[in-house]
Design a protein around this motif. Sequence first.
Motif, PDB file in Angstrom:
ATOM      1  N   GLU A 143      -5.947 -12.526  -3.740  1.00 58.02           N
ATOM      2  CA  GLU A 143      -5.956 -13.964  -3.470  1.00 58.02           C
ATOM      3  C   GLU A 143      -6.039 -14.763  -4.769  1.00 58.02           C
TER       4      GLU A 143
ATOM      5  N   GLU B 212      -8.879  -7.469  -1.993  1.00 59.46           N
ATOM      6  CA  GLU B 212      -8.275  -8.621  -1.321  1.00 59.46           C
ATOM      7  C   GLU B 212      -8.574  -9.907  -2.063  1.00 59.46           C
ATOM      8  N   ARG B 213      -9.807 -10.061  -2.508  1.00 62.35           N
ATOM      9  CA  ARG B 213     -10.182 -11.261  -3.251  1.00 62.35           C
ATOM     10  C   ARG B 213      -9.398 -11.352  -4.561  1.00 62.35           C
TER      11      ARG B 213
ATOM     12  N   ARG C 180      -4.656  -2.991  -0.729  1.00 65.65           N
ATOM     13  CA  ARG C 180      -5.513  -4.110  -0.323  1.00 65.65           C
ATOM     14  C   ARG C 180      -5.284  -5.346  -1.194  1.00 65.65           C
TER      15      ARG C 180
ATOM     16  N   ARG D 113      -2.305  -6.982   0.159  1.00 66.23           N
ATOM     17  CA  ARG D 113      -2.687  -7.640   1.404  1.00 66.23           C
ATOM     18  C   ARG D 113      -3.382  -8.967   1.121  1.00 66.23           C
ATOM     19  N   GLY D 114      -4.248  -8.989   0.114  1.00 65.98           N
ATOM     20  CA  GLY D 114      -4.916 -10.240  -0.250  1.00 65.98           C
ATOM     21  C   GLY D 114      -3.922 -11.304  -0.678  1.00 65.98           C
TER      22      GLY D 114
ATOM     23  N   THR E 220      -0.150  -1.993   4.221  1.00 66.77           N
ATOM     24  CA  THR E 220       0.595  -3.147   3.706  1.00 66.77           C
ATOM     25  C   THR E 220       1.844  -2.698   2.971  1.00 66.77           C
TER      26      THR E 220
ATOM     27  N   GLU F  39      -2.252 -12.602   2.499  1.00 64.30           N
ATOM     28  CA  GLU F  39      -3.151 -13.419   3.308  1.00 64.30           C
ATOM     29  C   GLU F  39      -3.375 -14.792   2.681  1.00 64.30           C
TER      30      GLU F  39
END
Length: 273
Positions: free
Chosen positions: A169, A165-166, A208, A211-212, A27, A215
């Motif tokens: 987000e 990732e979470r 990551r 990336r989260g 990423t 996304e």
Amino acid sequence: MLAFLFVDGLGLSADPRSPLRQLELPTLRALTGDFSPAARNAPGVAYRVLDANLGFEGLPQSATGQTTLLTGTNASALLGHHQGPHPGRRLQELLREQSLQVWAARQGLRLLHANGYRQEYLERLRASRRNLFSAFAFAAVAAGLELLPLGDPRTVPPAFWPDPERSGERFAAMAQGHDLVLLENWSLDYSAHREPERLSERFTELDRFVRGWLEAGPEATLLLTADHGNAEEPWHSSHTRNPVPLLVVGPKASTVPPMGSLVDVAPWVRGQF
């Protein structure tokens, strides 16, 4: 809506031994042009390379670097030297008057310091006779914000994410409800000083996390930058004089001007509101 992800100790290095060259980090590689040594622009992305030395010899330090990022004033020039890890009296005064957090509070912006803290750490901060706050935490308190415990729904763990990732987000969701949200990630600098054998985990977690964020597809803009180098050279435990990255992803990326140093960050942030 702007989310400021501060990453302590993330410098840039072309050395083939560097984790930036050894690890996949898909990423961050895609967004930065493989950690390019030069500025670049792409649709929805602005990448700049910032000098962190602030015109002084010696190794850059956290208190002056972070204070410079948050105020737009060269904190090392104010003192005549680099200072770390915690801001002393003169830097505290500068943060009380000019930090982004205090400025945002005065403007009536919806502001959040998203770090969650261990309860015992909060108690130690409050009990100490000397300042143990980082520049980011000190500026948050100066702006009237509460330092929140881990587990509070208004926080994100600042480091060692079990599900990066979470967490990314969740940070994106917080940004949707605020004008300016800040998160201080200190794990790269911590591991570079104390457990360099685990730096690959820390870099992968950061990749990551971003990336989260992507996304999640937030309408907010993500700003990622650092105060000085360190983790990019794990073969020693000292800070470096390497430049640091500035990455802006989202709607506001097209407004990022040419930048040369840490001094340029805060004026751009203020100009977004």
